[in-house]
Design a protein around this motif. Structure first.
Motif, PDB file in Angstrom:
ATOM      1  N   ALA A 173      55.813  44.263  35.129  1.00 50.51           N
ATOM      2  CA  ALA A 173      54.785  43.231  35.150  1.00 50.51           C
ATOM      3  C   ALA A 173      53.394  43.823  35.367  1.00 50.51           C
ATOM      4  CB  ALA A 173      55.097  42.214  36.240  1.00 50.51           C
ATOM      5  N   ASN A 174      52.401  43.186  34.780  1.00 50.83           N
ATOM      6  CA  ASN A 174      51.025  43.655  34.861  1.00 50.83           C
ATOM      7  C   ASN A 174      50.135  42.480  35.241  1.00 50.83           C
ATOM      8  OD1 ASN A 174      48.226  44.133  33.716  1.00 50.83           O
ATOM      9  ND2 ASN A 174      49.113  46.152  33.413  1.00 50.83           N
ATOM     10  N   ARG A 175      49.497  42.563  36.399  1.00 47.89           N
ATOM     11  CA  ARG A 175      48.715  41.438  36.909  1.00 47.89           C
ATOM     12  C   ARG A 175      47.525  41.116  36.007  1.00 47.89           C
ATOM     13  NH1 ARG A 175      45.982  41.066  42.962  1.00 47.89           N
ATOM     14  NH2 ARG A 175      45.389  38.869  42.841  1.00 47.89           N
ATOM     15  N   LEU A 176      46.837  42.126  35.521  1.00 45.77           N
ATOM     16  CA  LEU A 176      45.696  41.891  34.636  1.00 45.77           C
ATOM     17  C   LEU A 176      46.127  41.116  33.397  1.00 45.77           C
ATOM     18  CD1 LEU A 176      43.669  45.248  34.642  1.00 45.77           C
ATOM     19  CD2 LEU A 176      42.975  43.053  35.592  1.00 45.77           C
ATOM     20  N   PHE A 204      34.600  42.527  27.366  1.00 45.48           N
ATOM     21  CA  PHE A 204      35.148  43.877  27.538  1.00 45.48           C
ATOM     22  C   PHE A 204      35.916  44.301  26.285  1.00 45.48           C
ATOM     23  CE2 PHE A 204      38.203  47.059  28.879  1.00 45.48           C
ATOM     24  CZ  PHE A 204      37.471  47.865  29.748  1.00 45.48           C
ATOM     25  N   LYS A 205      36.692  43.384  25.726  1.00 49.96           N
ATOM     26  CA  LYS A 205      37.452  43.721  24.525  1.00 49.96           C
ATOM     27  C   LYS A 205      36.524  43.931  23.334  1.00 49.96           C
ATOM     28  CE  LYS A 205      41.539  42.544  21.871  1.00 49.96           C
ATOM     29  NZ  LYS A 205      42.732  41.669  21.749  1.00 49.96           N
ATOM     30  N   GLN A 206      35.442  43.160  23.258  1.00 48.72           N
ATOM     31  CA  GLN A 206      34.475  43.374  22.183  1.00 48.72           C
ATOM     32  C   GLN A 206      33.840  44.756  22.288  1.00 48.72           C
ATOM     33  OE1 GLN A 206      31.610  40.177  22.157  1.00 48.72           O
ATOM     34  NE2 GLN A 206      33.153  38.589  21.852  1.00 48.72           N
ATOM     35  N   SER A 207      33.629  45.218  23.519  1.00 49.21           N
ATOM     36  CA  SER A 207      32.965  46.502  23.734  1.00 49.21           C
ATOM     37  C   SER A 207      33.887  47.691  23.518  1.00 49.21           C
ATOM     38  CB  SER A 207      32.396  46.572  25.154  1.00 49.21           C
ATOM     39  OG  SER A 207      31.403  45.595  25.354  1.00 49.21           O
ATOM     40  N   THR A 208      35.147  47.551  23.904  1.00 48.50           N
ATOM     41  CA  THR A 208      36.067  48.705  23.905  1.00 48.50           C
ATOM     42  C   THR A 208      37.177  48.612  22.866  1.00 48.50           C
ATOM     43  OG1 THR A 208      37.564  47.700  25.533  1.00 48.50           O
ATOM     44  CG2 THR A 208      35.695  48.979  26.386  1.00 48.50           C
ATOM     45  N   ALA A 210      41.857  45.037  25.629  1.00 47.37           N
ATOM     46  CA  ALA A 210      41.827  44.126  26.763  1.00 47.37           C
ATOM     47  C   ALA A 210      41.823  44.946  28.047  1.00 47.37           C
ATOM     48  CB  ALA A 210      43.051  43.211  26.730  1.00 47.37           C
ATOM     49  N   PRO A 211      41.324  44.415  29.159  1.00 48.32           N
ATOM     50  CA  PRO A 211      41.276  45.191  30.406  1.00 48.32           C
ATOM     51  C   PRO A 211      42.616  45.794  30.810  1.00 48.32           C
ATOM     52  CG  PRO A 211      39.977  43.201  30.646  1.00 48.32           C
ATOM     53  CD  PRO A 211      40.666  43.094  29.326  1.00 48.32           C
ATOM     54  N   HIS A 212      43.714  45.044  30.656  1.00 45.32           N
ATOM     55  CA  HIS A 212      45.009  45.597  31.049  1.00 45.32           C
ATOM     56  C   HIS A 212      45.440  46.736  30.126  1.00 45.32           C
ATOM     57  CE1 HIS A 212      46.536  42.857  27.892  1.00 45.32           C
ATOM     58  NE2 HIS A 212      47.587  43.641  27.850  1.00 45.32           N
ATOM     59  N   GLN A 213      45.061  46.658  28.844  1.00 43.52           N
ATOM     60  CA  GLN A 213      45.377  47.746  27.915  1.00 43.52           C
ATOM     61  C   GLN A 213      44.577  48.995  28.247  1.00 43.52           C
ATOM     62  OE1 GLN A 213      44.336  45.566  24.335  1.00 43.52           O
ATOM     63  NE2 GLN A 213      46.494  45.253  23.805  1.00 43.52           N
TER      64      GLN A 213
END
Length: 314
Positions: free
Chosen positions: A160-163, A234-238, A241-244
């Motif tokens: 499981a991943n909280r983000l 964040f996803k647009q910039s990188t 997604a943060p969790h990825q």
């Protein structure tokens, strides 16, 4: 009991899942997901009378069809609930339930505070205008999809991943607001990503705390943004997604430790924030293309050759 006390008693709200018979199979409570409690339960045929609930309740039928009667705020709803159907019961409404057979359901209990917060951040509405509407035995492919993803997070205990889970919860809140509320449904769009300073600040926080179970709210707070907008910018910039991004950084750190040759794979997995060696191996092979054992063996060969050459030159 005096009449005023009776009225006060009737106005009390409950946390619905705490009042259900003990037929719990899986729960998100130990994980501390923000804004939601998600539970998978098996229920025998029963009848329940519930005072007003403190949370918005979405019940997703994960099993066979069953006949349900719901009395909600003085109105009666009755019909067949087939697999994949949802029942959305707003907070603060008294209700009664009766069903005729064994059921397997996923309960998604959304905090009204989260729904209001997301509405303000994403749609720019006044909190007092947010009213979630009831829906009985409806087909909703989006909630079905999000519910199944959250259920998978519950089932994969070690993975499981909280983000990731909290990103799904935010998407669920947006969907409820857009489809089952009384407010305008136009979600504000942002483009262009994070500014360079904010992006660097967010990345720095993820990197310095990469082995911790970070929440989406915690990272977003570092750059003074809501979780909803931060995740999208964040996803647009990188492109991630943060969790990825967090998982990829953990894999990078694991690769460096493998190449150093000082720790076992199991020790490295724990050090970089994975639950165990198999959790590391699954993500490592997906991202790097080979297993951690391959990198470990290659590093041992390089170290052995280097040492052999040093011995010969001595």
């Amino acid at each position: 009991m005096p009449r005023s006390e009776v009225e006060k008693e009737r106005q009390k709200t409950i946390r619905f899942l705490d009042e259900l018979p003990n037929q719990l199979i899986l729960s998100s409570k130990p994980r501390g997901w923000n804004g939601i409690v998600t539970e998978y339960r098996h229920h025998s045929p029963d009848e329940i009378a519930s005072p007003p609930m403190a949370q918005h309740l979405i019940t997703l039928n994960c099993g066979t069809s069953y006949q349900l009667m719901q009395k909600l705020d003085g109105r009666i709803y009755e019909g067949q609930v087939i697999k994949g159907d949802i029942i959305l019961t707003p907070a603060h409404c008294p209700s009664e339930w009766s069903w005729d057979s064994e059921v397997d359901v996923l309960h998604l209990c959304l905090e009204p505070a989260l729904v209001a917060k997301v509405a303000i951040e994403a749609i720019e509405v006044d909190e007092v205008r947010v009213e979630v509407l009831n829906r009985f035995a409806a087909a909703d492919l989006q909630i079905q999809h999000l519910g199944q993803l959250l259920l998978s997070e519950l089932q994969n205990d070690k993975l499981a991943n909280r983000l990731y889970a909290e990103s799904l919860v935010n998407a669920l809140a947006i969907h409820v607001i857009r489809e089952y509320s009384n407010i305008e449904k136009n979600v504000r769009q942002y483009s262009g990503g994070l500014s360079k300073p904010k992006l660097q600040q967010a990345i720095a926080h993820i990197q310095t705390s990469f082995n911790q179970d970070l929440s989406l709210d915690e990272i977003a707070a570092q750059v003074n943004l809501s979780a909803y907008h931060f995740a999208r910018l964040f996803k647009q910039s990188t492109g991630l997604a943060p969790h990825q991004f967090q998982i990829r950084y953990r894999v990078e750190q694991a690769k460096e430790l493998l190449q150093a040759g000082q720790m076992t794979i199991s020790e490295i997995a724990t050090a970089v924030g994975f639950y165990d060696q198999s959790h590391l191996s699954r993500h490592f092979k997906r991202i790097v293309g080979v297993s951690p054992k391959v990198i470990q063996q290659e590093s041992k060969n390089v170290l052995w050759i280097s040492k052999d050459m040093q011995d010969r030159s001595a």
